[in-house]
Each structure stands twice: as structure tokens, then as C-alpha cells.
Design a protein around this motif. Structure first.
Motif, PDB file in Angstrom:
ATOM      1  N   GLU A   2      38.062  46.537  23.081  1.00 39.57           N
ATOM      2  CA  GLU A   2      37.715  47.940  22.915  1.00 39.57           C
ATOM      3  C   GLU A   2      38.350  48.519  21.652  1.00 39.57           C
ATOM      4  OE1 GLU A   2      40.603  50.769  25.341  1.00 39.57           O
ATOM      5  OE2 GLU A   2      39.471  49.415  26.655  1.00 39.57           O
ATOM      6  N   VAL A   3      37.875  49.677  21.225  1.00 39.08           N
ATOM      7  CA  VAL A   3      38.284  50.281  19.959  1.00 39.08           C
ATOM      8  C   VAL A   3      39.795  50.535  19.914  1.00 39.08           C
ATOM      9  CG1 VAL A   3      38.055  52.315  18.488  1.00 39.08           C
ATOM     10  CG2 VAL A   3      36.034  51.297  19.525  1.00 39.08           C
ATOM     11  N   GLU A   4      40.354  51.103  20.964  1.00 40.63           N
ATOM     12  CA  GLU A   4      41.790  51.418  20.948  1.00 40.63           C
ATOM     13  C   GLU A   4      42.628  50.146  20.806  1.00 40.63           C
ATOM     14  OE1 GLU A   4      44.988  54.346  23.132  1.00 40.63           O
ATOM     15  OE2 GLU A   4      43.018  54.059  24.025  1.00 40.63           O
ATOM     16  N   GLU A   5      42.204  49.085  21.466  1.00 41.53           N
ATOM     17  CA  GLU A   5      42.908  47.810  21.355  1.00 41.53           C
ATOM     18  C   GLU A   5      42.807  47.259  19.926  1.00 41.53           C
ATOM     19  OE1 GLU A   5      42.702  43.401  23.434  1.00 41.53           O
ATOM     20  OE2 GLU A   5      41.815  45.123  24.480  1.00 41.53           O
ATOM     21  N   VAL A  10      45.156  46.487  14.422  1.00 38.50           N
ATOM     22  CA  VAL A  10      45.153  46.851  13.003  1.00 38.50           C
ATOM     23  C   VAL A  10      46.551  47.318  12.590  1.00 38.50           C
ATOM     24  CG1 VAL A  10      44.330  48.604  11.362  1.00 38.50           C
ATOM     25  CG2 VAL A  10      42.695  47.396  12.827  1.00 38.50           C
ATOM     26  N   LEU A  11      47.152  48.199  13.373  1.00 37.94           N
ATOM     27  CA  LEU A  11      48.483  48.702  13.036  1.00 37.94           C
ATOM     28  C   LEU A  11      49.550  47.622  13.157  1.00 37.94           C
ATOM     29  CD1 LEU A  11      46.993  51.342  12.883  1.00 37.94           C
ATOM     30  CD2 LEU A  11      48.920  52.412  14.004  1.00 37.94           C
ATOM     31  N   ARG A  23      55.880  51.871   7.941  1.00 38.21           N
ATOM     32  CA  ARG A  23      55.440  51.549   9.298  1.00 38.21           C
ATOM     33  C   ARG A  23      54.415  52.598   9.702  1.00 38.21           C
ATOM     34  NH1 ARG A  23      57.106  47.166  11.479  1.00 38.21           N
ATOM     35  NH2 ARG A  23      56.864  47.930  13.574  1.00 38.21           N
ATOM     36  N   ALA A  24      53.433  52.160  10.480  1.00 33.68           N
ATOM     37  CA  ALA A  24      52.381  53.071  10.928  1.00 33.68           C
ATOM     38  C   ALA A  24      52.308  53.051  12.448  1.00 33.68           C
ATOM     39  CB  ALA A  24      51.034  52.634  10.342  1.00 33.68           C
ATOM     40  N   ARG A  25      51.962  54.224  13.006  1.00 33.61           N
ATOM     41  CA  ARG A  25      51.742  54.298  14.453  1.00 33.61           C
ATOM     42  C   ARG A  25      50.693  55.358  14.738  1.00 33.61           C
ATOM     43  NH1 ARG A  25      54.975  58.072  17.776  1.00 33.61           N
ATOM     44  NH2 ARG A  25      55.909  59.565  16.352  1.00 33.61           N
ATOM     45  N   ILE A  55      44.975  50.341   5.842  1.00 31.81           N
ATOM     46  CA  ILE A  55      44.570  50.451   7.244  1.00 31.81           C
ATOM     47  C   ILE A  55      43.056  50.276   7.349  1.00 31.81           C
ATOM     48  CG2 ILE A  55      44.340  52.070   9.185  1.00 31.81           C
ATOM     49  CD1 ILE A  55      47.163  51.083   9.018  1.00 31.81           C
ATOM     50  N   LYS A  56      42.329  50.893   6.432  1.00 35.89           N
ATOM     51  CA  LYS A  56      40.864  50.792   6.411  1.00 35.89           C
ATOM     52  C   LYS A  56      40.423  49.333   6.280  1.00 35.89           C
ATOM     53  CE  LYS A  56      38.674  51.894   2.565  1.00 35.89           C
ATOM     54  NZ  LYS A  56      38.028  52.702   1.510  1.00 35.89           N
TER      55      LYS A  56
END
Length: 102
Positions: A2-5, A10-11, A23-25, A55-56
Motif C-alpha cells: 500500500e501507499v503508506e508502506e 522511501v524514507l 533525516r526525513a520523517r 525523495i521524489k
């Protein structure tokens, strides 16, 4: 997956590659918007927006279209440490503020 996963993956990859600099969250994920916080010293020779674009590119590797559309918050201190909150749009490229409409 799923998208959230996929976003978390990605992060995770971004943090693995850039963790010594930034760092990204995910702060918020709702509908077709994702709010991501970046924090760190960032590389002085890299363009700041390159981090947001990375990230993109990581997302595209997982089949997600994710475009940065707005820096919501920007904080920097005297010790070359910063915190940035960036709004991304999922699923389609945005029409940026040049007379267009969302």
C-alpha cells in the motif's frame, strides 16, 4: 504494497543514503498530500532542494509519483543545522503557482 508502506520504504532508503547529513520523517499523510520533515546539517556543497527531490526519485523507484510543492517551514541555526517541512503531492504533477490552478 500500500501507499503508506511504500512511503515508509522511501524514507527508510533516503535515511540510509543521507542519514549522516539529513533525516526525513512523515509528519502527516492524508489523501494525496504528504508532509515530510527534514532535519540535519545537510551537505554544504549540495543544493538544499536536491534533498527534497531525492525523495521524489526514491518514490519513483517504487512506482509512486511524489512531487514537492511547497516548503511549509524552514529553520536554520548558527551551527549549520536546519529543519524543513515540505508538502508533497501524490499521484500527479502539481501545477505550481504561476497563474495555474491546483
Amino acid at each position: 504494497m500500500e501507499v503508506e508502506e511504500k512511503l515508509r520504504e522511501v524514507l527508510d532508503e533516503f535515511n540510509r543514503l543521507h542519514g549522516s547529513e539529513a533525516r526525513a520523517r512523515i509528519l502527516k499523510f492524508e489523501g494525496d498530500e504528504v508532509i515530510i520533515e527534514f532535519e540535519g546539517s545537510f551537505c554544504a556543497t549540495c543544493g538544499l532542494y536536491d534533498y527534497f527531490d531525492d525523495i521524489k526519485w526514491e518514490a519513483r523507484d517504487l512506482g509512486l509519483e511524489l512531487e514537492p510543492v511547497e516548503v511549509l517551514e524552514a529553520e536554520e541555526d548558527d551551527f549549520e543545522h536546519g529543519r524543513y517541512v515540505v508538502r508533497y503531492r501524490l499521484g500527479r504533477k502539481p501545477i505550481l503557482a504561476m497563474g495555474g490552478k491546483d
